[in-house]
Design an enzyme around this catalytic site. Structure first.
Site, PDB file in Angstrom:
ATOM      1  N   ARG A   1      -9.339   1.030   9.368  1.00  0.00           N
ATOM      2  CA  ARG A   1      -8.699  -0.216   9.739  1.00  0.00           C
ATOM      3  C   ARG A   1      -9.679  -1.193  10.369  1.00  0.00           C
ATOM      4  O   ARG A   1      -9.351  -2.340  10.596  1.00  0.00           O
ATOM      5  CB  ARG A   1      -7.630   0.155  10.747  1.00  0.00           C
ATOM      6  CG  ARG A   1      -6.459  -0.739  10.946  1.00  0.00           C
ATOM      7  CD  ARG A   1      -5.584  -0.886   9.760  1.00  0.00           C
ATOM      8  NE  ARG A   1      -4.250  -1.288  10.130  1.00  0.00           N
ATOM      9  CZ  ARG A   1      -3.141  -0.686   9.723  1.00  0.00           C
ATOM     10  NH1 ARG A   1      -3.213   0.331   8.897  1.00  0.00           N
ATOM     11  NH2 ARG A   1      -1.975  -1.128  10.102  1.00  0.00           N
TER      12      ARG A   1
ATOM     13  N   ARG B   1      11.840  -6.564   5.112  1.00  0.00           N
ATOM     14  CA  ARG B   1      11.752  -5.169   4.726  1.00  0.00           C
ATOM     15  C   ARG B   1      12.472  -4.216   5.665  1.00  0.00           C
ATOM     16  O   ARG B   1      12.542  -4.386   6.857  1.00  0.00           O
ATOM     17  CB  ARG B   1      10.283  -4.824   4.477  1.00  0.00           C
ATOM     18  CG  ARG B   1       9.598  -3.921   5.391  1.00  0.00           C
ATOM     19  CD  ARG B   1       8.172  -3.733   4.929  1.00  0.00           C
ATOM     20  NE  ARG B   1       7.344  -3.461   6.090  1.00  0.00           N
ATOM     21  CZ  ARG B   1       6.078  -3.103   6.034  1.00  0.00           C
ATOM     22  NH1 ARG B   1       5.459  -3.050   4.878  1.00  0.00           N
ATOM     23  NH2 ARG B   1       5.413  -2.856   7.124  1.00  0.00           N
TER      24      ARG B   1
ATOM     25  N   LYS C   1       0.828  -1.213   0.000  1.00  0.00           N
ATOM     26  CA  LYS C   1       0.000   0.000   0.000  1.00  0.00           C
ATOM     27  C   LYS C   1       0.862   1.264   0.000  1.00  0.00           C
ATOM     28  O   LYS C   1       0.612   2.175  -0.785  1.00  0.00           O
ATOM     29  CB  LYS C   1      -0.909   0.054   1.244  1.00  0.00           C
ATOM     30  CG  LYS C   1      -1.946  -1.046   1.312  1.00  0.00           C
ATOM     31  CD  LYS C   1      -2.932  -0.807   2.457  1.00  0.00           C
ATOM     32  CE  LYS C   1      -2.304  -0.797   3.841  1.00  0.00           C
ATOM     33  NZ  LYS C   1      -1.772  -2.101   4.281  1.00  0.00           N
TER      34      LYS C   1
ATOM     35  N   ARG D   1      11.565  -1.651  11.039  1.00  0.00           N
ATOM     36  CA  ARG D   1      10.535  -1.141  11.937  1.00  0.00           C
ATOM     37  C   ARG D   1      10.381  -2.064  13.134  1.00  0.00           C
ATOM     38  O   ARG D   1      10.429  -3.272  13.009  1.00  0.00           O
ATOM     39  CB  ARG D   1       9.204  -1.033  11.187  1.00  0.00           C
ATOM     40  CG  ARG D   1       9.000   0.328  10.584  1.00  0.00           C
ATOM     41  CD  ARG D   1       7.849   0.343   9.631  1.00  0.00           C
ATOM     42  NE  ARG D   1       6.647  -0.297  10.170  1.00  0.00           N
ATOM     43  CZ  ARG D   1       5.520  -0.400   9.487  1.00  0.00           C
ATOM     44  NH1 ARG D   1       5.443   0.084   8.274  1.00  0.00           N
ATOM     45  NH2 ARG D   1       4.487  -1.000  10.018  1.00  0.00           N
TER      46      ARG D   1
ATOM     47  N   ARG E   1       0.102  -8.695  13.754  1.00  0.00           N
ATOM     48  CA  ARG E   1      -0.499  -7.723  12.832  1.00  0.00           C
ATOM     49  C   ARG E   1      -1.331  -8.418  11.762  1.00  0.00           C
ATOM     50  O   ARG E   1      -2.370  -7.906  11.343  1.00  0.00           O
ATOM     51  CB  ARG E   1       0.592  -6.878  12.171  1.00  0.00           C
ATOM     52  CG  ARG E   1       1.088  -5.770  13.105  1.00  0.00           C
ATOM     53  CD  ARG E   1       2.433  -5.252  12.684  1.00  0.00           C
ATOM     54  NE  ARG E   1       2.449  -4.696  11.354  1.00  0.00           N
ATOM     55  CZ  ARG E   1       3.473  -4.808  10.511  1.00  0.00           C
ATOM     56  NH1 ARG E   1       4.564  -5.448  10.868  1.00  0.00           N
ATOM     57  NH2 ARG E   1       3.408  -4.269   9.322  1.00  0.00           N
TER      58      ARG E   1
HETATM   59  P1  ADP Z   1       1.166  -2.019   8.058  1.00  0.00           P
HETATM   60  O1  ADP Z   1       0.028  -1.810   7.132  1.00  0.00           O
HETATM   61  O2  ADP Z   1       2.381  -2.523   7.367  1.00  0.00           O
HETATM   62  O3  ADP Z   1       0.839  -2.798   9.300  1.00  0.00           O
HETATM   63  P2  ADP Z   1       0.993   0.755   8.987  1.00  0.00           P
HETATM   64  O4  ADP Z   1       2.124   1.697   8.874  1.00  0.00           O
HETATM   65  O5  ADP Z   1      -0.222   1.025   8.197  1.00  0.00           O
HETATM   66  O6  ADP Z   1       1.648  -0.643   8.640  1.00  0.00           O
HETATM   67  O7  ADP Z   1       0.549   0.611  10.526  1.00  0.00           O
HETATM   68  C1  ADP Z   1       1.461   0.366  11.554  1.00  0.00           C
HETATM   69  C2  ADP Z   1       0.760   0.375  12.912  1.00  0.00           C
HETATM   70  O8  ADP Z   1       0.198   1.672  13.177  1.00  0.00           O
HETATM   71  C3  ADP Z   1      -0.410  -0.591  13.049  1.00  0.00           C
HETATM   72  O9  ADP Z   1       0.010  -1.895  13.398  1.00  0.00           O
HETATM   73  C4  ADP Z   1      -1.218   0.082  14.172  1.00  0.00           C
HETATM   74  O10 ADP Z   1      -0.630  -0.125  15.444  1.00  0.00           O
HETATM   75  C5  ADP Z   1      -1.058   1.554  13.843  1.00  0.00           C
HETATM   76  N1  ADP Z   1      -2.127   2.060  12.936  1.00  0.00           N
HETATM   77  C6  ADP Z   1      -1.953   2.546  11.685  1.00  0.00           C
HETATM   78  N2  ADP Z   1      -3.125   2.926  11.149  1.00  0.00           N
HETATM   79  C7  ADP Z   1      -4.075   2.677  12.083  1.00  0.00           C
HETATM   80  C8  ADP Z   1      -5.487   2.828  12.139  1.00  0.00           C
HETATM   81  N3  ADP Z   1      -6.191   3.333  11.107  1.00  0.00           N
HETATM   82  N4  ADP Z   1      -6.134   2.446  13.271  1.00  0.00           N
HETATM   83  C9  ADP Z   1      -5.476   1.938  14.318  1.00  0.00           C
HETATM   84  N5  ADP Z   1      -4.149   1.746  14.341  1.00  0.00           N
HETATM   85  C10 ADP Z   1      -3.441   2.117  13.234  1.00  0.00           C
END
Ligand code: ADP
Ligand code: ZN
Length: 210
Positions: free
Chosen positions: A88, A127, A13, A158, A169
């Site tokens: 999410r 990654r 994404k 990360r 996750r």
């Molecule tokens: P990925 O899609 O690779 O898991 P993101 O950068 O989108 O990585 O998200 C990393 C973390 O940030 C998530 O595991 C969560 O803890 C938090 N997070 C991101 N976006 C949201 C959201 N919309 N609602 C709740 N937590 C979020």
């Protein structure tokens, strides 16, 4: 153009969002990037979110909605926006619909990037991302790569790309986020995109439906 990108962690994404947002001149709104920045800055919001992000749990909806309200204020996103990592879960999706209604705007498309689970696990464990420009790289057998090929910033793994957290996750994705596919399909907004293969090819597939 108002777009939401859906897909499991590691589906690509962020990478696609960068290209598309540039192409349409719309802000790339990544709740993950925003949270990581706040954590790094040590802001109040960052302190509240850190424990959740580092353990791969969802940050509470009320924090996320505050972020989103701020990001889609009319002055910041008059051409539209591209959401990456938001909504999410169903609660966020409903709150988002209400917010868009209040603003009198509608989503154009929801792009769901599909990648098989095996490929996802493989990608996530390989990654690294740039601490400066946020580009994500699959290091593969190039494990010693330490500087970003694009901006020479430091590359980091990360905190939540460590093995145990990855599994969590993916579980959160299955139970909380996957239901959004049906939610947006019912609204007639969903488009499925095959997310396997070359990045540029996937971009082509997405641009074809926009
Ligand atoms: P990925 O899609 O690779 O898991 P993101 O950068 O989108 O990585 O998200 C990393 C973390 O940030 C998530 O595991 C969560 O803890 C938090 N997070 C991101 N976006 C949201 C959201 N919309 N609602 C709740 N937590 C979020
Ligand atoms: Zn960089």
């Amino acid at each position: 153009m108002r777009i939401v990108l859906l897909g499991s962690p590691g589906a690509g994404k962020g990478t696609q969002a960068k290209v598309i947002s540039k192409k349409f001149d719309i802000p790339h709104i990544s709740t993950g990037d925003i949270l990581r920045n706040e954590i790094k800055r040590g802001s109040g919001l960052g302190k509240e979110a850190a424990g959740f992000v580092e353990s791969g749990k969802l940050v509470p909806d009320r924090i996320i909605i505050e972020i989103i309200k701020n990001e889609i204020s009319p002055d910041k996103s008059k051409n539209g926006f591209l959401m990456d990592g938001f909504p999410r879960n169903l609660e966020q999706a409903r709150m988002f619909s209400d917010l868009l209604d209040e603003l009198g705007i509608e989503l154009d498309k929801v792009i769901n990037i599909n990648v098989s689970k095996d490929e996802i696990v493989d990608r996530l464990s390989k990654r690294k991302s740039c601490s400066v420009c946020k580009s994500v790289f699959s290091i593969g057998n190039n494990k010693d790569l330490e500087k970003c090929p694009e901006c020479n910033g430091d590359l980091i793994v990360r905190e939540d790309d460590k093995k145990e957290v990855i599994k969590h996750r993916l579980d959160v994705y299955e139970s909380e986020t996957r239901p959004l596919i049906d939610f947006y399909a019912d609204k007639g907004l969903l488009v499925n995109i095959d997310g396997s293969g070359e990045e540029t090819e996937i971009t082509r597939r997405i641009l074809k439906v926009l």
